[in-house]
Design a protein around this motif. Structure first.
Motif, PDB file in Angstrom:
ATOM      1  N   ALA A 114       0.830  -1.207   0.000  1.00  0.00           N
ATOM      2  CA  ALA A 114       0.000   0.000   0.000  1.00  0.00           C
ATOM      3  C   ALA A 114       0.864   1.257   0.000  1.00  0.00           C
ATOM      4  O   ALA A 114       0.568   2.233  -0.704  1.00  0.00           O
ATOM      5  N   TRP A 115       1.955   1.250   0.767  1.00  0.00           N
ATOM      6  CA  TRP A 115       2.900   2.372   0.801  1.00  0.00           C
ATOM      7  C   TRP A 115       3.482   2.602  -0.586  1.00  0.00           C
ATOM      8  O   TRP A 115       3.532   3.732  -1.074  1.00  0.00           O
ATOM      9  N   HIS A 116       3.906   1.525  -1.232  1.00  0.00           N
ATOM     10  CA  HIS A 116       4.489   1.594  -2.568  1.00  0.00           C
ATOM     11  C   HIS A 116       3.475   2.146  -3.576  1.00  0.00           C
ATOM     12  O   HIS A 116       3.781   3.060  -4.346  1.00  0.00           O
ATOM     13  N   ASP A 117       2.286   1.608  -3.550  1.00  0.00           N
ATOM     14  CA  ASP A 117       1.244   2.044  -4.486  1.00  0.00           C
ATOM     15  C   ASP A 117       0.891   3.513  -4.277  1.00  0.00           C
ATOM     16  O   ASP A 117       0.735   4.270  -5.245  1.00  0.00           O
ATOM     17  N   ALA A 118       0.758   3.930  -3.030  1.00  0.00           N
ATOM     18  CA  ALA A 118       0.425   5.327  -2.732  1.00  0.00           C
ATOM     19  C   ALA A 118       1.546   6.254  -3.188  1.00  0.00           C
ATOM     20  O   ALA A 118       1.290   7.347  -3.698  1.00  0.00           O
ATOM     21  N   GLY A 119       2.786   5.809  -3.011  1.00  0.00           N
ATOM     22  CA  GLY A 119       3.919   6.620  -3.458  1.00  0.00           C
ATOM     23  C   GLY A 119       3.914   6.836  -4.956  1.00  0.00           C
ATOM     24  O   GLY A 119       4.101   7.958  -5.444  1.00  0.00           O
ATOM     25  N   ILE A 120       3.687   5.774  -5.716  1.00  0.00           N
ATOM     26  CA  ILE A 120       3.632   5.887  -7.171  1.00  0.00           C
ATOM     27  C   ILE A 120       2.476   6.789  -7.598  1.00  0.00           C
ATOM     28  O   ILE A 120       2.614   7.616  -8.494  1.00  0.00           O
ATOM     29  N   ALA A 121       1.363   6.639  -6.924  1.00  0.00           N
ATOM     30  CA  ALA A 121       0.186   7.447  -7.262  1.00  0.00           C
ATOM     31  C   ALA A 121       0.371   8.922  -6.947  1.00  0.00           C
ATOM     32  O   ALA A 121      -0.372   9.765  -7.459  1.00  0.00           O
ATOM     33  N   GLY A 159       3.425  10.781  -7.252  1.00  0.00           N
ATOM     34  CA  GLY A 159       4.649  11.382  -7.794  1.00  0.00           C
ATOM     35  C   GLY A 159       5.924  10.625  -7.534  1.00  0.00           C
ATOM     36  O   GLY A 159       6.995  11.060  -7.959  1.00  0.00           O
ATOM     37  N   GLY A 160       5.874   9.491  -6.843  1.00  0.00           N
ATOM     38  CA  GLY A 160       7.071   8.699  -6.591  1.00  0.00           C
ATOM     39  C   GLY A 160       7.399   7.796  -7.769  1.00  0.00           C
ATOM     40  O   GLY A 160       6.594   7.614  -8.684  1.00  0.00           O
ATOM     41  N   THR A 161       8.601   7.230  -7.746  1.00  0.00           N
ATOM     42  CA  THR A 161       9.070   6.326  -8.794  1.00  0.00           C
ATOM     43  C   THR A 161       9.531   5.027  -8.152  1.00  0.00           C
ATOM     44  O   THR A 161      10.356   5.049  -7.235  1.00  0.00           O
ATOM     45  N   SER A 162       9.022   3.906  -8.645  1.00  0.00           N
ATOM     46  CA  SER A 162       9.459   2.606  -8.155  1.00  0.00           C
ATOM     47  C   SER A 162      10.886   2.358  -8.624  1.00  0.00           C
ATOM     48  O   SER A 162      11.220   2.615  -9.787  1.00  0.00           O
ATOM     49  N   ILE A 163      11.746   1.888  -7.723  1.00  0.00           N
ATOM     50  CA  ILE A 163      13.142   1.629  -8.084  1.00  0.00           C
ATOM     51  C   ILE A 163      13.572   0.264  -7.563  1.00  0.00           C
ATOM     52  O   ILE A 163      12.872  -0.364  -6.778  1.00  0.00           O
ATOM     53  N   GLU A 164      14.747  -0.164  -8.016  1.00  0.00           N
ATOM     54  CA  GLU A 164      15.370  -1.430  -7.645  1.00  0.00           C
ATOM     55  C   GLU A 164      14.488  -2.582  -8.078  1.00  0.00           C
ATOM     56  O   GLU A 164      14.268  -2.750  -9.259  1.00  0.00           O
ATOM     57  N   THR A 165      13.956  -3.365  -7.173  1.00  0.00           N
ATOM     58  CA  THR A 165      13.110  -4.502  -7.536  1.00  0.00           C
ATOM     59  C   THR A 165      11.661  -4.164  -7.228  1.00  0.00           C
ATOM     60  O   THR A 165      11.383  -3.271  -6.427  1.00  0.00           O
ATOM     61  N   PRO A 166      10.723  -4.882  -7.821  1.00  0.00           N
ATOM     62  CA  PRO A 166       9.332  -4.699  -7.395  1.00  0.00           C
ATOM     63  C   PRO A 166       9.214  -5.099  -5.918  1.00  0.00           C
ATOM     64  O   PRO A 166      10.088  -5.808  -5.398  1.00  0.00           O
ATOM     65  N   TYR A 171      10.947  -0.325  -2.622  1.00  0.00           N
ATOM     66  CA  TYR A 171      11.775   0.877  -2.743  1.00  0.00           C
ATOM     67  C   TYR A 171      11.104   1.908  -3.637  1.00  0.00           C
ATOM     68  O   TYR A 171      10.501   1.563  -4.651  1.00  0.00           O
ATOM     69  N   LEU A 172      11.252   3.175  -3.255  1.00  0.00           N
ATOM     70  CA  LEU A 172      10.762   4.309  -4.042  1.00  0.00           C
ATOM     71  C   LEU A 172      11.766   5.453  -3.992  1.00  0.00           C
ATOM     72  O   LEU A 172      12.546   5.562  -3.040  1.00  0.00           O
ATOM     73  N   ARG A 173      11.700   6.311  -4.996  1.00  0.00           N
ATOM     74  CA  ARG A 173      12.288   7.647  -4.885  1.00  0.00           C
ATOM     75  C   ARG A 173      11.118   8.607  -4.774  1.00  0.00           C
ATOM     76  O   ARG A 173      10.129   8.474  -5.491  1.00  0.00           O
ATOM     77  N   ASP A 174      11.239   9.547  -3.851  1.00  0.00           N
ATOM     78  CA  ASP A 174      10.183  10.545  -3.723  1.00  0.00           C
ATOM     79  C   ASP A 174      10.294  11.533  -4.884  1.00  0.00           C
ATOM     80  O   ASP A 174      11.222  11.444  -5.683  1.00  0.00           O
ATOM     81  N   PRO A 175       9.370  12.487  -5.014  1.00  0.00           N
ATOM     82  CA  PRO A 175       9.440  13.420  -6.142  1.00  0.00           C
ATOM     83  C   PRO A 175      10.737  14.219  -6.214  1.00  0.00           C
ATOM     84  O   PRO A 175      11.106  14.693  -7.289  1.00  0.00           O
ATOM     85  N   ASP A 176      11.450  14.352  -5.108  1.00  0.00           N
ATOM     86  CA  ASP A 176      12.726  15.068  -5.107  1.00  0.00           C
ATOM     87  C   ASP A 176      13.920  14.151  -5.324  1.00  0.00           C
ATOM     88  O   ASP A 176      15.055  14.602  -5.337  1.00  0.00           O
ATOM     89  N   GLY A 177      13.683  12.853  -5.452  1.00  0.00           N
ATOM     90  CA  GLY A 177      14.764  11.919  -5.710  1.00  0.00           C
ATOM     91  C   GLY A 177      15.330  11.222  -4.490  1.00  0.00           C
ATOM     92  O   GLY A 177      16.252  10.414  -4.618  1.00  0.00           O
ATOM     93  N   ASN A 178      14.802  11.482  -3.302  1.00  0.00           N
ATOM     94  CA  ASN A 178      15.287  10.783  -2.105  1.00  0.00           C
ATOM     95  C   ASN A 178      14.885   9.321  -2.157  1.00  0.00           C
ATOM     96  O   ASN A 178      13.767   8.986  -2.534  1.00  0.00           O
TER      97      ASN A 178
END
Length: 124
Positions: free
Chosen positions: A79-86, A88-95, A107-114
């Motif tokens: 749910a955290w991952h899905d909400a992040g993508i929804a 402005g976040g970007t899924s990174i590394e592995t699903p 894993y995610l990067r936030d809209p600022d790249g963190n």
């Protein structure tokens, strides 16, 4: 809320000297290198990890850095991952996936790249 903090280093032996000295001055223990070449410090359930960046570029203030966030269940991580993508976040590394130690991780990067990760506790 946080499981760990990971920071990058261009010289792990220099980092080991610095953190061993500063943490033992506070009553902590020297760090240990894990099988993946990361320097790990444990204290009262907290963990600081130091690594060379996995992208092969030099470490900077945030390159190699990860903010780990504790989650109770795999469903919470998803749910955290899905909400992040929804939002402005970007899924990174592995699903989102279960690790060999039983932890479920995303894993995610936030809209600022963190770089952020959410994970359940290890079960093995």
């Amino acid at each position: 809320m946080f499981t760990h903090i990971m920071i990058g280093s261009n010289d792990l032996e220099q980092a080991r000297r610095f953190y061993d000295a500063t943490f033992t001055a506070l009553g902590g223990k020297p760090g240990e290198m894990d099988a993946r070449g990361r320097l790990i410090y444990l204290h009262d359930g907290s963990r600081l990890m130091i690594t060379t960046p996995i992208n092969g570029k030099p470490a900077t203030a945030a390159n190699g850095g990860t903010i780990g966030i504790a989650a109770a269940t795999a469903a919470n991580v998803q749910a955290w991952h899905d909400a992040g993508i929804a939002n402005g976040g970007t899924s990174i590394e592995t699903p989102p996936t279960e690790r060999p130690n039983g932890a479920f991780v995303a894993y995610l990067r936030d809209p600022d790249g963190n770089k952020l990760t959410a994970r359940t506790p290890a079960t093995k």
